[in-house]
Motif scaffolding. Structure first.
Motif, short mmCIF file in Angstrom:
data_model
loop_
_atom_site.label_atom_id
_atom_site.label_comp_id
_atom_site.label_asym_id
_atom_site.label_seq_id
_atom_site.Cartn_x
_atom_site.Cartn_y
_atom_site.Cartn_z
N VAL A 1 93.39 24.32 135.14
CA VAL A 1 94.78 24.34 134.67
C VAL A 1 94.96 23.50 133.41
CG1 VAL A 1 97.15 23.65 135.21
CG2 VAL A 1 95.77 24.83 136.93
N ASN A 2 94.47 22.26 133.42
CA ASN A 2 94.63 21.39 132.25
C ASN A 2 93.95 21.97 131.01
OD1 ASN A 2 96.18 19.52 133.58
ND2 ASN A 2 94.48 18.15 134.04
N TYR A 3 92.77 22.59 131.20
CA TYR A 3 92.06 23.17 130.07
C TYR A 3 92.82 24.36 129.48
CZ TYR A 3 88.12 20.38 131.74
OH TYR A 3 87.32 19.34 132.13
N ILE A 4 93.38 25.18 130.37
CA ILE A 4 94.13 26.35 129.91
C ILE A 4 95.38 25.93 129.15
CG2 ILE A 4 95.41 28.39 130.66
CD1 ILE A 4 93.50 28.54 133.08
N VAL A 5 96.10 24.97 129.71
CA VAL A 5 97.32 24.48 129.06
C VAL A 5 96.97 23.82 127.72
CG1 VAL A 5 99.22 22.84 129.25
CG2 VAL A 5 98.56 24.21 131.23
N ASN A 6 95.89 23.06 127.71
CA ASN A 6 95.44 22.41 126.48
C ASN A 6 95.13 23.44 125.41
OD1 ASN A 6 94.55 20.46 124.70
ND2 ASN A 6 92.56 20.21 125.66
N HIS A 7 94.41 24.49 125.80
CA HIS A 7 94.04 25.55 124.85
C HIS A 7 95.28 26.28 124.35
CE1 HIS A 7 91.32 28.55 123.09
NE2 HIS A 7 92.23 29.45 123.45
N TYR A 8 96.23 26.53 125.23
CA TYR A 8 97.48 27.21 124.86
C TYR A 8 98.23 26.41 123.80
CZ TYR A 8 102.09 29.38 125.54
OH TYR A 8 103.30 30.02 125.35
N TRP A 9 98.34 25.09 124.03
CA TRP A 9 99.05 24.22 123.08
C TRP A 9 98.33 24.20 121.73
CZ3 TRP A 9 103.47 21.11 123.90
CH2 TRP A 9 103.77 20.23 122.86
N HIS A 10 97.01 24.05 121.77
CA HIS A 10 96.22 24.00 120.54
C HIS A 10 96.36 25.31 119.76
CE1 HIS A 10 92.98 23.14 117.77
NE2 HIS A 10 92.37 24.26 118.13
#
Length: 234
Positions: free
Chosen positions: A114-123
């Protein structure tokens, strides 16, 4: 009127508290306290008018500061203004939905991602220059996780130009002064909102706290939903 009554009434209002909670605290501590009628009389006669006068004074100071300066105030007069997708809300909603899905028994393996996906989305929202490019970046290619994503860990307090997180912080500050759980007369509600605005404006340009070596000071925090550790600036 006793001087202590004025002090108590002022502290209750200026700190964003309400009379009922404070008088309950005083009751448990067996402290003599002003009555409800006295509090509301002081609030109406002295406190609210003082807050209104201070607010008007601050408004006048701000108007003088921006006198003879071009300021955009109306959307109709400036139709060329770009209206962008709110990345902060999009990221927040994505996090909530993914976390909810990952809590289902058959999707537990998703939780660690979850954190990786959200991080990638924001980036992606930060580096994409168009909506088409954003949609092209969002799907996860195999190389994203085998070779490592270009962006580092997502840090709380990192805002893109399309984010409204600062507005959300201000709304939370309003709730501190004027909670939805309590009812107020129109003058008191207006005064409490003005207190929130005064508080916000007084700290808007405050520098971030730093350590003795000049590095930013961080505070450890935890996600209540995922129990993941994170950090935020002080």
């Amino acid at each position: 009127m006793h001087a202590g009554d004025l002090v108590f009434a002022s502290v209750i209002l200026l700190s964003g508290n309400n009379f009922q909670k404070t008088t309950t605290l005083a009751k448990f501590m067996k402290l003599s306290f002003l009555s409800s009628s006295t509090f509301h009389r002081i609030q109406k006669t002295y406190l609210v008018p003082s807050i209104d006068r201070f607010w008007i004074q601050k408004q006048d100071d701000t108007l003088r500061e921006f006198e003879n300066t071009d300021v955009i105030v109306l959307e109709k007069e400036f139709p060329e203004i770009k209206h962008s997708f709110d990345v902060w809300h999009g990221t927040k909603n994505l996090d909530i939905k993914l976390t909810k899905i990952s809590q289902e028994k058959e999707n537990k393996e998703l939780l660690v991602w979850v954190n990786y996906i959200v991080n990638h989305y924001w980036h992606t929202a930060e580096v994409a220059t168009s909506s088409e490019e954003f949609l092209w970046f969002v799907p996860f290619a195999n190389s994203t996780f085998t070779n490592g994503c270009q962006n580092g860990p997502l840090e709380d307090g990192t805002h893109s130009k399309e984010s409204t997180s600062e507005l959300e912080n201000f709304q939370n500050l309003i709730l501190m002064y004027a909670s939805k759980r309590h009812s107020y007369s129109p003058p008191v509600y207006r005064a409490r909102n003005r207190l929130a605005a005064i508080d916000h404006n007084a700290h808007a340009e405050r520098e971030v706290m730093k350590n003795r070596d000049g590095s930013l000071r961080w505070q450890r925090s935890y996600n209540k939903t995922t129990s993941c550790e994170g950090g935020k600036q002080l």
